[in-house]
Design a protein around this motif. Structure first.
Motif, PDB file in Angstrom:
ATOM      1  N   GLY A   1       0.774  -1.229   0.000  1.00  0.00           N
ATOM      2  CA  GLY A   1       0.000   0.000   0.000  1.00  0.00           C
ATOM      3  C   GLY A   1       0.808   1.283   0.000  1.00  0.00           C
ATOM      4  O   GLY A   1       0.231   2.379  -0.060  1.00  0.00           O
TER       5      GLY A   1
ATOM      6  N   GLU B   1       0.506   3.511  -3.283  1.00  0.00           N
ATOM      7  CA  GLU B   1      -0.864   4.033  -3.404  1.00  0.00           C
ATOM      8  C   GLU B   1      -1.127   5.158  -2.401  1.00  0.00           C
ATOM      9  O   GLU B   1      -1.977   6.027  -2.629  1.00  0.00           O
TER      10      GLU B   1
ATOM     11  N   SER C   1       2.625  -2.250   6.418  1.00  0.00           N
ATOM     12  CA  SER C   1       1.675  -1.792   5.403  1.00  0.00           C
ATOM     13  C   SER C   1       1.324  -0.334   5.652  1.00  0.00           C
ATOM     14  O   SER C   1       1.507   0.184   6.764  1.00  0.00           O
TER      15      SER C   1
ATOM     16  N   ARG D   1      -1.649   2.833   4.497  1.00  0.00           N
ATOM     17  CA  ARG D   1      -2.935   3.161   3.864  1.00  0.00           C
ATOM     18  C   ARG D   1      -3.239   4.627   4.109  1.00  0.00           C
ATOM     19  O   ARG D   1      -3.010   5.141   5.195  1.00  0.00           O
TER      20      ARG D   1
END
Length: 480
Positions: A156, A159, A240, A242
């Motif tokens: 992630g 993104e 990760s 986000r």
């Protein structure tokens, strides 16, 4: 397709490429440089100059507050908008008119666009208008395209659109919360800068803070960052990332399952070469790879054999020797001189410190980390010297105990270390940690490059009362 011929073609018009072209022109050759972005490169717009401008205002304010009399004159807090405006001025508002003008005055021809090696000594330049110009070099092509930020393979991350060093250096506003992945120079300097500018900073330093420096240097910077309110999490590793679609909050999940939230995320874990699209495949090299070179900076293969008939050179970050602007410029002077010498059929000066070789990349690399406190170092750390098989003696001294330090600032704290090669009785490494130690570094660089025997250094008398008196104290600690 139009075409032109020059003695030397340089791909990349950053500080390294500019200096190579200038050096060969001064040597009587013609040169063209090819640049796809801003003339002046990373250092001018997204690294050295803007980042140090961000750090300087807070350092000056901190210094004033450490001296009675000056401290009482400081009546306000840091003006963040003024800091950012000053940063913008040092980045020339991200316009390269001045740099382009200098190229013209130096007799260097500029081609804007993506440069790609297409054949022996041929570089095709694809302009933004789609027009391709073919350039042929009589003697040499030099790849000086620098490096870009490395993004790790974290779920992630891409993104989430994190900051690299570029976005941090050019930030238009200070985020309320900043998370930093990394513990090296860029991570430490930007954590220092944004904490002083008002961000709540969390630093995820998996391998510690400044792990390649002397241990006491990283420890002092870690302590200082924490005193400034930075949450330094040594050993923390991101699993990760986000970013919320709504308010843009970045969520970082660590390998331990813990979570960190921030308004912006800076990733500063290393660099990757800008060689993905310069035509390396035409000379049998892998696009996107670092380029290996000999000491005259000609590109070589894994076996050390010359590639492309000896006409291809690489200088600066792309050869991965030392990823520092001043070392890249040092390489540019060496490679410019060697290209001129070879073009004129002159002998190339090699040997330990020959003018045409870049031996300082291995022996005497100076570096300043503009954290609080500053770290100034040159040569080898004690650990690196031992790993190189050198029989060493480490000499330490409290920099705060020097008379000049006490005058410089109340409560001055610092440390100095010299690493001595006991067989040759010369210094091979030197590290200073403390406020404003950057300007002390060149004396150590000269001592190491000049291989000045310790017995001679006794006759280099430091002025009293200055911080440079630490040289005398170190020699006294070492003994005759």
């Amino acid at each position: 397709m139009s075409s032109s011929t020059y003695d030397v073609i340089v791909i990349g018009a950053g500080p390294v490429g500019e200096n190579i072209a200038d050096r060969v022109v001064r040597g009587g050759l013609s040169a063209a440089v090819v640049e796809r972005e801003l003339v002046g490169g990373e250092c001018s717009y997204w690294a050295c100059m803007p980042t140090k401008a961000l750090l300087r205002s807070t350092a000056a304010l901190r210094a004033a507050r450490q001296v009675p009399g000056a401290r009482e004159a400081v009546s306000g807090e840091l003006d963040v908008a003024a800091v950012l405006r000053r940063r913008d001025s040092f980045s020339s508002e991200w316009k390269d008119d001045g740099q382009v003008s200098w190229l013209g005055s130096a007799g260097i021809t500029l081609y804007r666009g993506q440069g790609r090696i297409s054949a022996d000594r041929v570089v095709d330049v694809s302009g933004e208008d789609g027009v391709v110009t073919s350039l042929t070099a009589r003697y040499a092509v030099v790849v000086a395209t620098g490096s870009g930020a490395l993004l790790p393979d974290i779920a992630g991350l891409r993104e989430a659109e994190p900051w690299s060093s570029r976005e941090a250096a050019a930030a238009k506003a200070v985020p309320g919360r900043l998370a930093v992945i990394g513990g090296g120079v860029v991570a430490s300097e930007m954590a220092t800068a944004f904490a002083a500018l008002g961000s709540s900073v969390t630093m995820l330093a998996r391998d510690g803070v400044l792990p390649l420096a002397e241990p006491f240097a990283g420890a002092r910077v870690t302590e200082s960052l924490r005193e400034a309110g930075v949450s330094v999490r040594v050993g923390a590793e991101a699993a990760s990332v986000r970013r919320d679609d709504g308010d843009g909050t970045v969520h970082v999940t660590l390998t331990t399952g813990e979570h960190v939230e921030a308004d912006e995320l800076l990733v500063a874990i290393g660099r990757t070469p800008n060689t993905q699209d310069v035509g390396l495949h035409t000379v049998g090299l892998t696009p996107g790879a670092w380029l290996s070179v000999d000491d005259t900076l000609r590109v070589v293969g894994d076996d050390g054999a010359l590639l492309a008939g000896g006409w291809l050179y690489a200088a600066g970050d792309v050869n991965r020797r030392v990823l520092l602007t001043h070392q890249g410029k040092y390489q540019s002077r060496a490679v410019g001189d060697v290209i001129v010498a070879r073009a004129k059929g002159e002998a190339v000066q090699d040997g330990a410190w020959g003018r045409h070789v870049a031996t300082a990349d291995e022996r005497a690399v100076p570096q300043v980390v503009f954290t609080e406190p500053e770290i100034a170092s040159v040569g080898l750390t004690a650990a690196a010297a031992e790993a190189a098989g050198i029989r060493i003696r480490v000499v330490d001294h409290d920099l705060g105990a020097v008379a000049g330090s006490a005058l410089h600032a109340d409560g001055y704290q610092g440390h100095a270390r010299m690493v001595v090669d006991e067989d040759r009785k010369v210094i091979v490494g030197f590290t200073l940690v403390g406020p404003d130690v950057a300007e002390l570094l060149h004396a150590a660089t000269i001592a190491i490059v000049g291989e000045v025997p310790l017995d001679r250094l006794w006759h280099a008398v430091p002025a009293f009362p200055t911080i440079s008196e630490v040289w005398l104290r170190l020699l006294e600690t070492y003994g005759r």
